[in-house]
Design an enzyme around this catalytic site. Structure first.
Site, PDB file in Angstrom:
ATOM      1  N   ARG A   1       4.586 -61.955 -17.486  1.00  0.00           N
ATOM      2  CA  ARG A   1       5.859 -61.918 -16.755  1.00  0.00           C
ATOM      3  C   ARG A   1       6.445 -63.321 -16.661  1.00  0.00           C
ATOM      4  NH1 ARG A   1       2.227 -58.699 -14.033  1.00  0.00           N
ATOM      5  NH2 ARG A   1       2.817 -56.550 -13.538  1.00  0.00           N
TER       6      ARG A   1
ATOM      7  N   ASP B   1       2.286 -52.466  -7.038  1.00  0.00           N
ATOM      8  CA  ASP B   1       0.880 -52.765  -7.329  1.00  0.00           C
ATOM      9  C   ASP B   1      -0.038 -51.923  -6.441  1.00  0.00           C
ATOM     10  OD1 ASP B   1       1.920 -54.641  -9.066  1.00  0.00           O
ATOM     11  OD2 ASP B   1       1.842 -56.259  -7.594  1.00  0.00           O
TER      12      ASP B   1
ATOM     13  N   ARG C   1      -0.183 -48.439  -7.793  1.00  0.00           N
ATOM     14  CA  ARG C   1      -1.103 -48.374  -8.951  1.00  0.00           C
ATOM     15  C   ARG C   1      -2.556 -48.402  -8.484  1.00  0.00           C
ATOM     16  NH1 ARG C   1       2.584 -52.425 -12.498  1.00  0.00           N
ATOM     17  NH2 ARG C   1       3.895 -50.812 -13.423  1.00  0.00           N
TER      18      ARG C   1
ATOM     19  N   HIS D   1       2.678 -61.297  -7.870  1.00  0.00           N
ATOM     20  CA  HIS D   1       2.846 -60.118  -8.730  1.00  0.00           C
ATOM     21  C   HIS D   1       2.658 -60.558 -10.190  1.00  0.00           C
ATOM     22  CE1 HIS D   1       4.288 -56.313 -10.232  1.00  0.00           C
ATOM     23  NE2 HIS D   1       5.307 -56.868 -10.846  1.00  0.00           N
TER      24      HIS D   1
HETATM   25  N1  LIG Z   1       8.934 -56.561  -9.692  1.00  0.00           N
HETATM   26  C1  LIG Z   1       8.426 -55.525 -10.335  1.00  0.00           C
HETATM   27  O1  LIG Z   1       7.492 -54.886  -9.858  1.00  0.00           O
HETATM   28  C2  LIG Z   1       9.001 -55.118 -11.650  1.00  0.00           C
HETATM   29  C3  LIG Z   1       9.889 -55.931 -12.282  1.00  0.00           C
HETATM   30  N2  LIG Z   1      10.439 -55.561 -13.479  1.00  0.00           N
HETATM   31  C4  LIG Z   1      11.423 -56.472 -14.050  1.00  0.00           C
HETATM   32  O2  LIG Z   1      12.727 -55.916 -13.864  1.00  0.00           O
HETATM   33  C5  LIG Z   1      13.607 -56.413 -14.854  1.00  0.00           C
HETATM   34  C6  LIG Z   1      14.373 -55.261 -15.503  1.00  0.00           C
HETATM   35  O3  LIG Z   1      13.504 -54.461 -16.251  1.00  0.00           O
HETATM   36  P1  LIG Z   1      14.095 -53.220 -17.101  1.00  0.00           P
HETATM   37  O4  LIG Z   1      15.044 -52.460 -16.264  1.00  0.00           O
HETATM   38  O5  LIG Z   1      12.957 -52.543 -17.725  1.00  0.00           O
HETATM   39  O6  LIG Z   1      14.926 -53.998 -18.218  1.00  0.00           O
HETATM   40  P2  LIG Z   1      16.180 -53.427 -19.058  1.00  0.00           P
HETATM   41  O7  LIG Z   1      16.335 -54.324 -20.231  1.00  0.00           O
HETATM   42  O8  LIG Z   1      16.010 -51.971 -19.296  1.00  0.00           O
HETATM   43  O9  LIG Z   1      17.416 -53.619 -18.073  1.00  0.00           O
HETATM   44  C7  LIG Z   1      17.879 -54.856 -17.667  1.00  0.00           C
HETATM   45  C8  LIG Z   1      19.380 -54.738 -17.503  1.00  0.00           C
HETATM   46  O10 LIG Z   1      19.876 -55.947 -16.934  1.00  0.00           O
HETATM   47  C9  LIG Z   1      21.187 -56.121 -17.467  1.00  0.00           C
HETATM   48  N3  LIG Z   1      21.655 -57.487 -17.260  1.00  0.00           N
HETATM   49  C10 LIG Z   1      21.283 -58.617 -17.902  1.00  0.00           C
HETATM   50  N4  LIG Z   1      21.970 -59.675 -17.428  1.00  0.00           N
HETATM   51  C11 LIG Z   1      22.778 -59.208 -16.454  1.00  0.00           C
HETATM   52  C12 LIG Z   1      23.727 -59.812 -15.578  1.00  0.00           C
HETATM   53  N5  LIG Z   1      23.959 -61.121 -15.606  1.00  0.00           N
HETATM   54  N6  LIG Z   1      24.389 -59.011 -14.705  1.00  0.00           N
HETATM   55  C13 LIG Z   1      24.170 -57.692 -14.658  1.00  0.00           C
HETATM   56  N7  LIG Z   1      23.277 -57.062 -15.467  1.00  0.00           N
HETATM   57  C14 LIG Z   1      22.595 -57.811 -16.353  1.00  0.00           C
HETATM   58  C15 LIG Z   1      21.027 -55.749 -18.919  1.00  0.00           C
HETATM   59  O11 LIG Z   1      22.281 -55.496 -19.541  1.00  0.00           O
HETATM   60  C16 LIG Z   1      20.137 -54.527 -18.822  1.00  0.00           C
HETATM   61  O12 LIG Z   1      20.876 -53.325 -18.770  1.00  0.00           O
HETATM   62  C17 LIG Z   1      12.730 -57.217 -15.813  1.00  0.00           C
HETATM   63  O13 LIG Z   1      12.796 -58.592 -15.513  1.00  0.00           O
HETATM   64  C18 LIG Z   1      11.334 -56.679 -15.533  1.00  0.00           C
HETATM   65  O14 LIG Z   1      10.328 -57.600 -15.886  1.00  0.00           O
HETATM   66  C19 LIG Z   1      10.133 -54.377 -14.070  1.00  0.00           C
HETATM   67  C20 LIG Z   1       9.238 -53.528 -13.473  1.00  0.00           C
HETATM   68  C21 LIG Z   1       8.590 -53.831 -12.229  1.00  0.00           C
HETATM   69  O1  LIG Z   2       4.715 -55.421 -16.235  1.00  0.00           O
HETATM   70  C1  LIG Z   2       5.866 -55.870 -16.192  1.00  0.00           C
HETATM   71  O2  LIG Z   2       6.268 -56.837 -16.847  1.00  0.00           O
HETATM   72  C2  LIG Z   2       6.841 -55.230 -15.255  1.00  0.00           C
HETATM   73  C3  LIG Z   2       6.242 -55.245 -13.926  1.00  0.00           C
HETATM   74  O3  LIG Z   2       6.341 -56.209 -13.203  1.00  0.00           O
HETATM   75  C4  LIG Z   2       5.335 -54.149 -13.607  1.00  0.00           C
HETATM   76  O4  LIG Z   2       5.465 -53.037 -14.142  1.00  0.00           O
HETATM   77  O5  LIG Z   2       4.445 -54.393 -12.781  1.00  0.00           O
END
Ligand SMILES: NC(=O)C1=CN([C@@H]2O[C@H](COP(=O)(O)OP(=O)(O)OC[C@H]3O[C@@H](n4cnc5c(N)ncnc54)[C@H](O)[C@@H]3O)[C@@H](O)[C@H]2O)C=CC1
Ligand SMILES: O=C([O-])CC(=O)C(=O)O
Length: 308
Positions: free
Chosen positions: A88, A148, A151, A175
């Site tokens: 990450r 987490d 999970r 995380h």
């Molecule tokens: N904290 C957590 O537990 C988790 C965090 N994540 C994180 O969440 C983020 C998103 O993941 P996904 O939805 O799978 O990615 P994704 O690629 O499917 O969606 C990201 C979206 O953000 C948009 N985007 C990019 N720049 C932007 C801006 N300046 N303004 C508005 N929209 C913008 C993109 O166009 C895209 O549609 C990633 O950084 C991922 O690592 C994902 C899962 C869990």
């Molecule tokens: O694994 C990743 O990169 C997205 C995330 O944070 C999660 O699913 O826990």
């Protein structure tokens, strides 16, 4: 109640979908920079209203923050997800710029909103949002521990062949694949310590699987997960807007709590209408304390890369 979700990708759209199905607000704005995507996904979601039975209206927006005006809660999911083999932390370069710009825009139109940061590396992005916006710390929440912990409960339930609903447990710390701390000692099966049902080796495997839970899914799917992340984010929003006061591990700004200062990382907090209302002070064992310190060191070195 009005909620905005920025990023209409996998996690953002799933979060919005869960929020509207549970009618957590009258309006949910989904915003993305990609032309038409958030409008299309919002319309697709609204077409499930007559089938599933809800009244919350999703509204799409291609980068028009005017539409987000007056939101009570805003969720930031914009940014790159990792690919198999990545950590990450490798996302910091691109995502820091995105999170900074999005936070500024959101607070311009919703200065009183509670902000939930999901974009990775989440603890560092939460810290960045706080430092750049000056938002009161109790209105800033990083989502990671809820996922987490879900999970962790799932792996425990699978190992014990019981319902995840009967498992209680938390994951604190950062995380990250190596910074999470599944609190195995405190996990229970309806109040009974899980160590009564699983051997030390089995518990160690559950903890190890939990820590790489996101990486495992990224390897299987080719990009990171969204169903549980979207549900976990909705759960935070629900505890806030319904003032449920649930205890959830979230990344929040620590000012001496758990022996740490000037850092955002996962600790149990009570979530209610004003944001995180208090930090719950667990009595950690010496080993857990040492793990927390090690986790904080790693998060802190990532924060240093922001050059704030
Ligand atoms: N904290 C957590 O537990 C988790 C965090 N994540 C994180 O969440 C983020 C998103 O993941 P996904 O939805 O799978 O990615 P994704 O690629 O499917 O969606 C990201 C979206 O953000 C948009 N985007 C990019 N720049 C932007 C801006 N300046 N303004 C508005 N929209 C913008 C993109 O166009 C895209 O549609 C990633 O950084 C991922 O690592 C994902 C899962 C869990
Ligand atoms: O694994 C990743 O990169 C997205 C995330 O944070 C999660 O699913 O826990």
């Amino acid at each position: 109640m009005k909620i905005t979700v920025v990023g209409a990708g996998a996690v953002g759209a799933t979060t919005a979908d869960n929020i509207i199905r549970r009618e957590l607000a009258e309006e949910v704005v989904l915003l993305d920079i990609k032309e038409g995507v958030s409008e299309g996904k919002s319309l697709d979601m609204y077409q499930t209203a007559a089938l599933l039975g809800f009244n919350t209206k999703p509204i799409g927006s291609t980068n028009d923050y005017e539409k987000t005006k007056g939101s009570d809660v805003v969720v930031i999911t914009s940014g790159l997800p990792r690919k198999p083999g990545m950590t990450r932390e490798e996302l910091i370069g691109i995502n820091a710029g995105i999170v900074k710009g999005v936070t500024e825009n959101l607070l311009k139109y919703s200065p009183k909103a509670i902000v939930i940061v999901v974009s990775n590396p989440m603890d560092t992005m939460t810290y960045l949002a706080l430092k750049e916006s000056g938002i009161p710390k109790k209105r800033l929440i990083g989502m990671g521990g809820a996922l987490d912990s879900a999970r962790f409960k799932t792996y425990l339930a699978l190992a014990m062949d019981v319902s995840p609903l009967d498992i209680h447990g938390m994951v604190i710390g950062g995380h990250g694949d190596t910074t999470m701390i599944p609190l195995t000692r405190l996990a229970t099966y309806n109040g009974i310590p899980v160590s009564r049902f699983l051997s030390a080796d089995q518990l160690e495997k559950v903890a190890a699987d939990t820590m790489v839970g996101g990486a495992t899914l990224t390897k299987l799917i080719g990009t990171s997960a969204w169903y549980a992340p979207g549900a976990a984010t909705m759960m935070l929003v629900e505890s806030i807007v319904r003032n449920q006061k649930r205890i959830v591990p979230c990344s929040v700004y620590l000012n001496g709590e758990y022996g740490q200062k000037d850092i955002c990382m996962g600790v149990p907090v009570v979530l209610g209408r004003s944001g995180w209302e208090k930090i719950v002070n667990l009595r950690l064992s010496d080993a857990e304390k040492a793990a927390f310190e090690k986790s904080a060191e790693a998060v802190r070195s990532m924060n240093a890369a922001l050059n704030l």
